[in-house]
Scaffold this motif. Structure first.
Motif: not given
Length: 364
Positions: A12-13, A177
């Motif tokens: 995700t990051h 996102e």
């Protein structure tokens, strides 16, 4: 629209560096999405047809089965699992994974199960053909008596494939996102981790397992076994020798052409996961992964042609299926009188299927 992203992709990051101090837009061009959809639809249609026919043939027409038959049936099951899941993957990726978190996990895991089980079973087929051809005198009469061992081996392969798929099943998540530039939300289904140490391990472990067990191990097995088979065939004085050699070469070449580009792209991507990379370079790598992975998917359509339909006995069973389908269709089209006659033909066709002959290892 969201592209067909790799199972092991960025967490995700984890984003590549961007020159504009903004998140890199990894969404593909709409033309790429449409092209990928058509390619995967083709794979799905022909994969369903070919592997379905293989399963029908072995269930209803080929009663006595060799070890290779058992392996081929399980390869067809593995490929069928994936091609059945493929339309749902296409649909969800185009419509933001509307089927939810559970579908996200199951559909992403379908490819891993197909990869591990299918590739290991192909390695088993190559070793069985080595025994049947290179060690023919020693193994004469023994292979039919060890049919139970092939079933045990297949069971072990499936258990092993499920175990190797567990990281994908556990860590794959559906998440949203935000796209600040477009003021929209992109929904993704891919590996996601809450802890940095776990992310580092899994980002290397998952693609490494795919390359090692899903490509290198079966490739080494096939190269060793088929090279020995080639030497034996070249020494043989047989009219079918050249055709058999062409089949061997086709099996190996198709395997390499389908899977080598994807694994090279996967290796390159894995080596760069912990390096700083530009947005444009990352887009190019992901595009290469998507294209090469679609080529790898083609193998599930080609397996029935390479491993089943090359057999003379299998082709005769397939022709019998076509005759019986024609008979049964006439049964419901014509009158009761003609249907009685065609029904007799169909039943006789099923009964005359030769269940006692084993499929040749490499028949033309």
């Amino acid at each position: 629209m969201q592209s067909v992203t790799p199972d092991y992709d960025l967490s995700t990051h984890d984003y590549p560096n961007s020159t504009d101090d903004e998140l890199c837009d990894m969404n593909p061009h709409p033309v790429e999405v449409i092209t990928t959809t058509y390619i995967h639809s083709f794979i799905c249609a022909f994969g369903l047809m070919g592997n379905g026919l293989v399963m029908v043939t072995y269930i209803f027409y080929k009663r006595t089965k060799t070890m290779t038959d058992v392996y081929l049936f399980n390869v067809a099951v593995a490929d069928l699992i994936f091609v059945v899941a493929l339309p749902f993957i296409i649909y969800n990726e185009q419509y933001n994974w509307l089927m939810g978190r559970v579908a996200c996990k199951i559909l992403r895991s379908a490819y891993s199960i197909n990869l591990y089980s299918g590739m290991l079973l192909l390695a088993c087929i190559s070793s069985d053909r080595y025994v049947a051809i290179v060690q023919a005198r020693r193994s004469f009469g023994a292979r039919s008596r060890t049919l139970i061992y092939s079933r045990l081996i297949c069971s072990a392969v499936w258990v092993f494939a499920v175990a190797l798929t567990l990281p994908t099943l556990i860590y794959t998540e559906r998440f949203e996102e935000p796209d600040l530039e477009a003021n929209t939300v992109t929904v993704m289904c891919q590996l996601s981790f809450s802890e940095g140490d776990t992310a580092k391990v899994m980002k290397v472990l998952v693609p490494s397992l795919q390359m090692a067990i899903g490509f290198l191990l079966p490739l080494i097995m096939m190269m060793l076994c088929y090279s020995s088979i080639m030497c034996t065939l070249l020494r043989a004085q047989s009219s079918q020798r050249h055709k058999a050699i062409r089949v061997v070469l086709a099996v190996v070449v198709v395997f390499i052409v389908c899977h080598l580009p994807y694994n090279v792209a996967l290796l390159s991507h894995t080596l760069d996961l912990f390096k700083q990379r530009s947005c444009e370079a990352e887009k190019i790598k992901l595009r290469a992964l998507a294209i090469s992975r679609s080529v790898a998917y083609l193998h599930c359509c080609l397996n029935p042609l390479l491993y089943a339909f090359v057999g003379v006995k299998f082709r005769s069973h397939f022709r019998q299926i076509m005759v019986d389908l024609w008979c049964f269709s006439k049964k419901y089209i014509y009158s009761a009188r003609s249907s009685r006659g065609t029904s007799d033909i169909c039943v006789s066709g099923l009964r005359t299927s030769d269940g006692t002959n084993n499929m040749s290892s490499f028949s033309a």
